[in-house]
Design an enzyme around this catalytic site. Structure first.
Site, PDB file in Angstrom:
ATOM      1  CG  ASP A 152      -0.544  -5.267  -3.035  1.00 24.45           C
ATOM      2  OD1 ASP A 152       0.503  -5.508  -2.414  1.00 24.45           O
ATOM      3  OD2 ASP A 152      -1.421  -4.500  -2.587  1.00 24.45           O
ATOM      4  CG  HIS A 225       1.013  -4.618   0.996  1.00 25.45           C
ATOM      5  ND1 HIS A 225       0.358  -4.206  -0.145  1.00 25.45           N
ATOM      6  CD2 HIS A 225       0.978  -3.563   1.847  1.00 25.45           C
ATOM      7  CE1 HIS A 225      -0.043  -2.958   0.014  1.00 25.45           C
ATOM      8  NE2 HIS A 225       0.313  -2.544   1.226  1.00 25.45           N
ATOM      9  CB  SER A 559      -1.942  -0.291   1.871  1.00 25.80           C
ATOM     10  OG  SER A 559      -0.910   0.103   1.032  1.00 25.80           O
TER      11      SER A 559
END
Ligand SMILES: *[C@@H]1O[C@H](CO)[C@@H](O)[C@H](O)[C@H]1NC(C)=O
Ligand SMILES: *[C@@H]1O[C@H](CO)[C@@H](O)[C@H](O)[C@H]1NC(C)=O
Ligand SMILES: *[C@@H]1O[C@H](CO)[C@@H](O)[C@H](O)[C@H]1NC(C)=O
Length: 775
Positions: A152, A225, A559
């Site tokens: 990520d 994220h 996600s």
């Protein structure tokens, strides 16, 4: 054209992209990154190590190597791969790549490709998560040695979610490293974050050097994220977590006892396959048990999909891989990451919401959602503000272009509540535009592409999101009443929302057009309004203008659902260390549920109609049930390879995956021992029966008796043989056959299920029957 700002944005973007390409071409003399896959076993005896051999191969095709001014030949190789796949990533001209393709020992060459994170990112923030004491989270979790690798944007190590208090020392077999760099020191790794690595050679080769002044060239997460997904997998419990008071409670990951290994592969301009491959390769070598990959590219054939190939290698090494299905819904055939050896995760809602209301001057109250910090627009609770809408009620060419930067006239909106249509630009940004033009509030209305799905946003001004139907009513009120007024109220967090779960509109949908015989997605998991840890570097809306800093943020996307499954897989692995990746997937799928909390079949939020296995796969994960599935469908690496042998790949293409050879043990790709069942009748109408085979392994009590129940179908009759299974020992395997006989060919697929029951366990497989249209 001048009247359409969206098109202008595209044009401007396109010209920047073009500019970038020209620059890149100049500085790199038209060299690009290619992933060069090698046949490790073909190394001549004269070489002592593989890297030496790979680099001699690359050297042998360089055009005029002695004249290379900018880089020595050795600099051409940016990665070597040695675990999940074998070979190198190298900077080559197209001509060089073509020459290399013909060399002995070279299995395949792929140009580097760009992947995206699977958040609904332009809108950039939504979210909620079940942080309270539902059974999964209250489960006493063992201290264990399972490591989950997260590919990520890195990690924000100071988050309380990564506090390692009470954790045992890092397992001795772990080989990962803590790489350091700006903002990331050795001490940022601990017993929770046991590894942190960065991968940027492919990214830099494609986009130029990372600017170290504005971006951390280290495992530190600027974007948020990666911190969010890692915390969702294995965050330690944090009491009192919330986003500006919303979603208050204890936040914790699915497997709070598991360890995290961070592989930073995504940078401000995207994620590249050469970096992703290197991370998968390294993670497998480091010793991860689970890989969580919340990103994807387009769908390409198996042999063209480098992530699929690396995932095959990881699976062979016993690593469970969970990937996001993509946010391309509700369009059909929008899935990514569909390989059978990957667990493909779609997204659904939870039973929590953030209600807000629009109280109209005509007495009506319309409901929506919001994460605005205050309870109302400052001022009297009963005050009514003029409300305006700049579109018309005739279907304007592109309503989503409303409220883009520079489109609002201050004289028209100052002191008013503005209705904007939701579109492609970040939703919070529309609020910023309204605020900058002097608006006091915003109502963000869904259009047909979002239906009634509501995403709550952390707006910078008082704002409420409403569904398509309510939005139409509001617009109609404004367009028909010259003195239209409204006020907004924000009602905090509500639990027990019914129905839930509901499949998210954005969650990518089947069918799986690479192989209709493999139903995808595999499962759905929470992916709407998920609360988890956030970076300290970026505001909750991800807008550069957002100066707010929060410890937790609410996000939506596949996600977010993917790391839920990765975390639950880590729990299963901790409890059952001998389970293969396929067994873990089987346990997740056969125990998934297909009814919501009202007892009705799961629904699709884009239509409010029942969803199908093309939307929800085997159903919604049920972690506690998955710990004790009774029976499992195991698949060995050779079986997955046999599946590939049915997919019309050339021998050379098959070699991309493994040096195994085809035993031709699968008559039909639908015979792969998959936990879901997809029967595909060929175009030829004369073929009216189809028999598929499955083998179940008893992982429940040694002596167990199961009987089968199959749902009825309009177009076919279904016979299972045998109808009962008698087990006398643990791990005993029994095979059964399912025969489909066409009664009347249907033009649309039919859905149903098959359940093995022993009085305690329900081992459910979804069934899809497809009749291909006659040629
Ligand atoms: C980690 O958690 C423990 C126990 O709750 C607390 O005492 C400690 O201060 C925390 N560490 C950090 C770095 O916040
Ligand atoms: C549009 O507005 C007009 C009045 O201005 C109204 O008569 C008409 O029904 C509206 N149409 C739709 C589709 O809402
Ligand atoms: C396949 O590769 C493995 C490891 O790379 C090797 O041990 C094995 O001998 C190879 N098998 C064949 C048939 O080439």
């Amino acid at each position: 054209m001048a009247g359409n700002p969206v098109k202008w944005v595209y044009l401007i973007l396109a010209s920047y992209l073009f500019f970038d390409l020209v620059l890149a071409a100049d500085t790199h003399i038209a060299k690009k990154t290619y992933i060069v896959q090698m046949d490790k076993s073909a190394m001549p005896k004269s070489f002592t190590n593989h890297l030496e051999w790979y680099s001699s191969k690359v050297k042998s095709v360089l055009f005029n190597p002695e004249k290379e001014g900018d880089a020595g030949d050795d600099d051409r190789i940016i990665y070597s791969y040695q675990t999940a796949i074998h070979g190198v990533a190298a900077l080559l001209s197209q001509e060089e790549a073509e020459r290399l393709e013909d060399e002995h020992g070279v299995v395949a060459i792929f140009p580097d490709t760009k992947y995206q994170l699977h958040t609904t990112r332009s809108p950039a923030f939504l979210g909620l998560e079940p942080e309270d004491s539902t059974s999964v989270w209250s489960q006493k979790v063992l201290d264990h040695d399972v490591v989950v690798g997260v590919l990520d944007t890195g990690i924000w190590p100071e988050s309380e979610s990564f506090n390692d208090t009470g954790m045992t020392p890092v397992p001795a077999h772990w080989k990962g490293k803590c790489e350091t760099g700006r903002g990331f020191e050795k001490h940022h790794c601990n017993r929770k974050i046991v590894g942190a690595r960065v991968f940027y050679h492919g990214y830099e080769a494609a986009t130029g050097k990372i600017n170290e002044q504005t971006e951390y060239k280290s495992p530190r997460d600027q974007d948020g994220h990666g911190t969010h997904t890692a915390a969702t997998v294995a965050g330690s419990p944090v009491r009192g977590a919330n986003l500006q008071g919303y979603a208050y409670g204890t936040a914790r990951g699915m497997a709070p006892g598991a360890r995290l290994a961070v592989y930073k592969v995504c940078w401000s301009g995207g994620c590249f396959s050469s970096d992703i491959l290197s991370a998968v390769d390294r993670a497998v070598d480091d010793g991860v048990n689970v890989l969580s990959i919340s990103l994807g590219g387009g769908v390409s054939p198996y042999y063209r999909d480098s992530l699929s190939i690396a995932a095959f290698g990881a699976m062979e090494m016993g690593v469970f891989i969970s990937s996001s299905a993509g946010n391309g819904g509700p369009d059909p055939v929008s899935l990514t990451n569909v390989s059978p050896w990957i667990t493909t995760v779609g997204a659904s809602t939870m039973d929590r919401d953030f209600p807000a209301t629009v109280k109209l001057g005509n007495g009506r109250t319309v409901s929506g959602v919001s994460l605005y910090r205050e309870r109302r627009i400052r001022g009297s609770i009963n005050k009514q503000y003029p409300m305006v809408y700049m579109g018309s009620n005739s279907s304007s060419p592109d309503p989503s272009s409303l409220c883009l930067e520079g489109t609002l006239d201050r004289r028209m909106v100052a002191g008013k509540i503005v209705i904007c249509d939701r579109g492609i630009s970040p939703r919070v940004q529309k609020g910023q535009v309204v605020k900058d033009a002097g608006g006091v509030g915003m109502v963000l209305s869904n259009t047909a592409s979002n239906g009634e799905e509501l995403v709550a946003d952390c707006h910078l001004l008082p704002a409420v999101a409403v569904g398509e139907t309510e939005g139409k009513a509001l617009k109609n009120y404004v367009l028909t009443s010259p003195k239209a007024t409204a006020n907004l109220a924000f009602l905090d967090t509500r639990l027990g929302i019914r129905p839930s779960p509901v499949v998210a509109a954005f969650s990518s949908r089947g069918p799986n057009f690479l192989s209709l015989e493999i139903l995808k997605p595999d499962v759905v998991a929470p992916g709407v309004n998920i609360l988890a840890a956030w970076t300290g570097d970026t505001g909750p809306s991800s807008l550069p203008t957002d100066r707010r800093r929060v410890k937790f943020n609410l996000l939506s996307g596949t996600s977010m659902s993917c790391p839920h499954v990765s975390g639950v897989a880590a729990l299963l692995k901790a409890r059952h260390p001998d389970w293969s990746p396929a067994v873990i997937k089987s346990a997740l799928m056969t125990t998934a549920y297909v009814h919501d909390n009202t007892g009705n079949p799961l629904r699709d939020s884009s239509t409010a109609a029942p969803s199908s296995p093309y939307d929800h796969g085997a159903g919604h994960i049920n972690p506690i049930k998955a710990l004790d599935p009774g029976l499992v469908y195991d698949i060995k690496a050779q079986d997955y390879f046999e599946f590939l042998c049915t997919q019309s790949l050339t021998p050379a293409q098959l070699k991309f995956f493994s040096n195994r050879s085809c035993q031709h043990s699968l008559a039909n790709p639908g015979d792969l021992n998959y936990p879901s069942i997809s029967a595909v009748f060929p175009e030829k109408a004369s073929i009216t029966t189809l028999t598929l085979h499955r083998t179940v392994t008893n992982v429940g009590p040694a002596v167990s008796n199961y009987h089968v129940v199959v749902s009825p179908f309009k177009g076919a009759s279904v016979q299972v043989k045998p109808k009962t299974l008698h087990f006398t020992r643990k791990y005993q395997k029994i095979s059964y056959k399912i025969t489909f006989t066409t009664v009347s060919r249907q033009t649309v697929p039919e859905f149903g299920g098959l359940v093995w029951k022993d009085g305690v366990h329900r081992v459910r497989s979804p069934i899809v029957i497809t009749w291909l249209p006659p040629l």
